[in-house]
Design a protein around this motif. Structure first.
Motif, short mmCIF file in Angstrom:
data_model
loop_
_atom_site.label_atom_id
_atom_site.label_comp_id
_atom_site.label_asym_id
_atom_site.label_seq_id
_atom_site.Cartn_x
_atom_site.Cartn_y
_atom_site.Cartn_z
N CYS A 112 -32.59 30.02 8.15
CA CYS A 112 -32.82 31.46 8.03
C CYS A 112 -33.93 31.90 8.97
N ALA A 126 -35.27 35.07 8.62
CA ALA A 126 -35.92 36.25 8.03
C ALA A 126 -37.38 35.99 7.65
N GLN A 127 -37.70 34.77 7.27
CA GLN A 127 -39.09 34.36 7.01
C GLN A 127 -39.79 35.20 5.93
N CYS A 128 -39.12 35.50 4.84
CA CYS A 128 -39.76 36.21 3.73
C CYS A 128 -40.88 35.32 3.18
N CYS A 164 -40.39 33.03 -0.10
CA CYS A 164 -39.25 32.13 -0.14
C CYS A 164 -39.66 30.69 0.18
N TYR A 218 -36.01 28.49 2.70
CA TYR A 218 -35.47 28.53 4.07
C TYR A 218 -36.12 27.51 5.00
#
Ligand code: SF4
Length: 344
Positions: free
Chosen positions: A56, A58-60, A63, A66
């Motif tokens: 992923c 997006a690197q939230c 989280c 990922y």
């Protein structure tokens, strides 16, 4: 959806949250629940979340699941591996799978369409699947340079019936700027969800609490959800769960079940246009069943979800023990099949 005269606004919701006792929240939520459901009944289903890729971009910061592209622990499940997980789900008496992975730049739209078509062909109506969350759906549309409407049509053609409201967390622009700035704006989220509804696909509302969100942010999330439902009627259910902070960059301390239950009650009271309010066994274990006394009417018995398990969630396959907790609280659980074409 018919509205009730007792619809509350944000100020009243804020007052309730800050002033009402737990007993008052339970009472108000149970009254709201009784508009849709018999008081001593509830429904459940056995399901598994299939995390088909953990790659992923997006690197939230909340989280723990990922891995960036190129990381040695990154993976993508083959169709055969997905089939094996679905076979195991059926063997355990479940019939719903939910796909949830990352924004993987190496997976084209054809990977998804081929996978979902193969599942529909192999299993027919023996099981149902939630194909992706809205967040992944948006990424795929962008990646394929297609509109949301075109992407929804492609999925429908591949046999998809559901795309869930996952990836919403807290639907305020500030929250997203703080924690998931590569994961689309709130306006884009609802634009995509509207396209999904207009394509004739089913969808749901979700929410995650327990980050650093303010009460006003929680209320804004509920308000936006209620408005979307007023406009479209497309939300089959609302599911809220709690942030698991372990091994995440954001970190922090997990909120307690008491706060979760109060929030469930508030959601039931506020979302007067969504009949099905779900409580989260995945994040609250057996104590989630207390949510049935705080307005919830439905729950999953999950057998797998790597995303929350990586961040500290634990899963029990002792279904009878969990169902027993519902019975001890005075609710008789009935299995809810999502597998018929009209299943909800
Ligand atoms: S929450 Fe989802 S979108 Fe965000 S980093 Fe994790 S896998 Fe990616």
């Amino acid at each position: 959806m018919e509205r009730v005269n007792t619809r509350i606004d944000r100020d009243e919701a804020r007052w309730l949250w800050l002033n009402a006792s737990d007993e008052e929240m339970r009472r108000r939520a149970s009254e709201a629940r009784a508009r849709f459901h018999a008081p001593d009944t509830c429904t459940y289903l056995v399901m598994r979340i299939i995390n088909y890729t953990n790659v992923c971009v997006a690197q939230c910061d909340y989280c723990a699941f990922y891995r960036l592209p190129g990381h040695p622990e990154g993976y993508v499940l083959s169709t055969e591996a997905v089939f094996a997980k679905l076979d195991e789900l059926l063997a355990l008496g479940g019939d719903l799978a939910a796909f949830n992975g990352g924004f993987n730049p190496h997976l084209p739209l054809t990977y998804y369409c081929d996978l979902f078509a193969a599942i529909r062909e192999r299993y027919g109506n023996r099981l149902e699947f939630y194909a992706l969350t809205i967040a992944e759906f948006m990424y795929l549309a962008d990646h394929a340079k297609l509109s949301y409407a075109e992407t929804a049509a492609r999925f429908k053609q591949a046999g998809v019936r559901w795309i869930t409201g996952g990836g919403s967390e807290i639907l305020t622009e500030d929250f997203r700027a703080r924690h998931s700035k590569f994961k689309y704006t709130v306006a884009q989220y609802f634009e995509a969800q509207r396209a999904i509804v207009e394509a004739g696909l089913k969808t749901t509302a979700t929410m995650v609490i327990g980050f650093d969100e303010s009460l006003d942010e929680r209320l804004e999330h509920l308000e936006r959800t209620r408005q979307f439902q007023d406009r479209t009627g497309g939300l089959a259910s609302f599911l809220c769960w709690t942030f698991k902070p372990y091994f995440t960059n954001l970190g922090g301390i997990e909120i307690g079940t008491a706060e979760y239950l109060r929030h469930l009650a508030l959601a039931r009271i506020y979302l007067d246009n969504i009949p099905r309010i779900r409580t989260s066994v995945l994040t609250q274990n057996e104590r989630a069943l207390e949510g049935l006394q705080y307005g919830a009417d439905d729950f999953d018995l999950p057998i797998e979800d790597e995303v929350t398990q990586k961040a500290g969630a634990t899963i029990s396959l002792d279904f009878e023990k969990i169902l027993g907790a519902a019975r001890r609280l005075g609710f008789e659980p009935a299995y809810r099949h999502v597998t018929s074409r009209n299943g909800t």
